[in-house]
Design a protein around this motif. Structure first.
Motif, PDB file in Angstrom:
ATOM      1  N   GLY A  60       0.783  -1.235   0.000  1.00 39.07           N
ATOM      2  CA  GLY A  60       0.000   0.000   0.000  1.00 39.07           C
ATOM      3  C   GLY A  60       0.810   1.277   0.000  1.00 39.07           C
ATOM      4  O   GLY A  60       0.292   2.340  -0.322  1.00 39.07           O
ATOM      5  N   VAL A  61       2.075   1.203   0.373  1.00 41.63           N
ATOM      6  CA  VAL A  61       2.982   2.353   0.363  1.00 41.63           C
ATOM      7  C   VAL A  61       4.337   1.869  -0.154  1.00 41.63           C
ATOM      8  O   VAL A  61       4.636   0.668  -0.091  1.00 41.63           O
ATOM      9  N   VAL A  78      11.176   1.488   5.780  1.00 47.77           N
ATOM     10  CA  VAL A  78      11.041   2.931   5.607  1.00 47.77           C
ATOM     11  C   VAL A  78      10.042   3.157   4.477  1.00 47.77           C
ATOM     12  O   VAL A  78      10.194   2.592   3.382  1.00 47.77           O
ATOM     13  N   ASP A  79       9.003   3.965   4.727  1.00 51.32           N
ATOM     14  CA  ASP A  79       7.971   4.168   3.714  1.00 51.32           C
ATOM     15  C   ASP A  79       8.326   5.330   2.783  1.00 51.32           C
ATOM     16  O   ASP A  79       9.394   5.944   2.898  1.00 51.32           O
ATOM     17  N   GLY A  80       7.421   5.631   1.865  1.00 47.35           N
ATOM     18  CA  GLY A  80       7.692   6.650   0.860  1.00 47.35           C
ATOM     19  C   GLY A  80       7.837   8.049   1.406  1.00 47.35           C
ATOM     20  O   GLY A  80       8.380   8.936   0.726  1.00 47.35           O
ATOM     21  N   SER A  81       7.358   8.284   2.630  1.00 50.08           N
ATOM     22  CA  SER A  81       7.507   9.588   3.277  1.00 50.08           C
ATOM     23  C   SER A  81       8.737   9.652   4.166  1.00 50.08           C
ATOM     24  O   SER A  81       8.966  10.661   4.836  1.00 50.08           O
ATOM     25  N   PRO A  89       2.788  -9.419   7.523  1.00 49.62           N
ATOM     26  CA  PRO A  89       3.417  -9.961   6.314  1.00 49.62           C
ATOM     27  C   PRO A  89       2.617  -9.752   5.036  1.00 49.62           C
ATOM     28  O   PRO A  89       3.196  -9.797   3.945  1.00 49.62           O
ATOM     29  N   ASP A  90       1.306  -9.527   5.147  1.00 48.86           N
ATOM     30  CA  ASP A  90       0.508  -9.271   3.947  1.00 48.86           C
ATOM     31  C   ASP A  90       0.333  -7.782   3.671  1.00 48.86           C
ATOM     32  O   ASP A  90      -0.432  -7.388   2.787  1.00 48.86           O
ATOM     33  N   GLY A  91       1.052  -6.942   4.418  1.00 50.72           N
ATOM     34  CA  GLY A  91       0.986  -5.502   4.220  1.00 50.72           C
ATOM     35  C   GLY A  91      -0.087  -4.804   5.034  1.00 50.72           C
ATOM     36  O   GLY A  91      -0.133  -3.561   5.066  1.00 50.72           O
TER      37      GLY A  91
END
Length: 302
Positions: A60-61, A78-81, A89-91
């Motif tokens: 999702g990110v 580390v996410d996109g921000s 494990p499935d997000g």
């Protein structure tokens, strides 16, 4: 002094992006299946998709520098921000453990998990250690893995007592923790060295060898790292229990081998190359085997 402390003291002394197309070929799928007993191979590459045992999972990110908890129940990344997140494990169930304040680059989180030691009055640990770069200076930080929008603190880096025991406090990158005692290794991009950090009875550490991108074996007896040899990046392993003996696992390299990751049983390494991901025996008895053309950071989910 325990045997483990003596061993650690000796160690210091000797010191293709994920797409909707097929991600694994037939031989790669077979290799991945064969590796299943050693843990599940996963690859993150900065997109929102994480390759998990040959299948892409949507988190999702954007996901960068994914690392699994020792029990495999959670992923840290580390996410996109630029924030530090954990997720299932499935997000699903994503939580922002620490929000990046801005103008910082966070990278390479690793789990430091230890049980409570009532005999020595040492509390349990469940931390995430990572590198934070701000104003051109990199330091190691940590935050509780159970935090929500927590505030990271600077990780202590104490060396051996006496002259020459001081350790560099800046330029430290690529932390990796393993084992049951909170031990970690990391690299320093100023002096090009690998360091070890013991965090059991008392926090101490020291220089191990020249190299980068280190990873500590699950039993804490070996460290794998990257070193330039004859024009290519090689993967080498140092054995603490055998007087710091170093073995080049890729002596015939004709490409760059980087970012090694241990399987949970300590028998296999997954390594990045410019054309994909390979695995190889950690004891140096075999050559690299390509398992996927996906290029990214490999990690094993226990």
């Amino acid at each position: 002094m325990t045997m483990r402390t003596r061993t650690m003291a000796a160690a210091i002394a000797v010191a293709a992006a994920v797409t909707g197309t097929a991600l694994l070929g037939a031989s790669g799928a077979a290799s991945a299946a064969a590796d299943a007993s050693h843990g599940t191979l996963t690859i993150s590459n900065g997109t929102k998709y994480v390759l998990i045992n040959g299948h892409k999972v949507d988190f999702g990110v954007p996901v960068r520098d994914l690392a699994w908890s020792p029990n495999g129940a959670k992923a840290a990344f580390v996410d996109g921000s630029g924030n530090l997140d954990i997720a299932n494990p499935d997000g699903s169930g994503r939580v922002v453990v620490a929000r990046n304040p801005g103008n910082q680059n966070w990278s390479h989180p690793t789990w430091q998990v230890t049980a409570k030691d009532t005999q020595n009055n040492i509390p349990a640990k469940d931390n995430l250690i990572f590198a934070a770069r701000a104003g051109g200076v990199s330091r190691l930080k940590y935050v509780s893995a159970k935090a929500v929008h927590g505030t990271p603190k600077t990780l202590s880096l104490y060396g051996e007592p006496g002259p020459g025991g001081a350790l560099p406090q800046t330029g430290n990158v690529w932390p990796n923790a393993a084992g049951h005692y909170g031990t970690a290794v990391y690299a320093n991009d100023h002096d090009g060295a690998v360091y070890i950090r013991d965090d059991y009875l008392r926090q101490q550490g020291g220089k191990v060898t020249q190299g980068s991108q280190p990873a500590l074996s699950p039993n804490e007896e070996e460290v794998v790292f990257v070193r330039s040899v004859a024009g290519h990046d090689h993967v080498l392993v140092e054995n603490f229990a055998h007087s710091g003996h170093i073995t080049d696992l890729t002596p015939h390299a004709t490409t760059d081998y980087t970012e090694p990751a241990w399987s949970p049983d300590g028998k296999t390494l997954a390594v990045r190359t410019p054309s994909g991901t390979v695995t190889l025996p950690a004891d140096g008895t075999g050559r690299p085997t390509k398992v996927t053309s996906t290029v990214g950071l490999a990690a094993y989910r226990p």
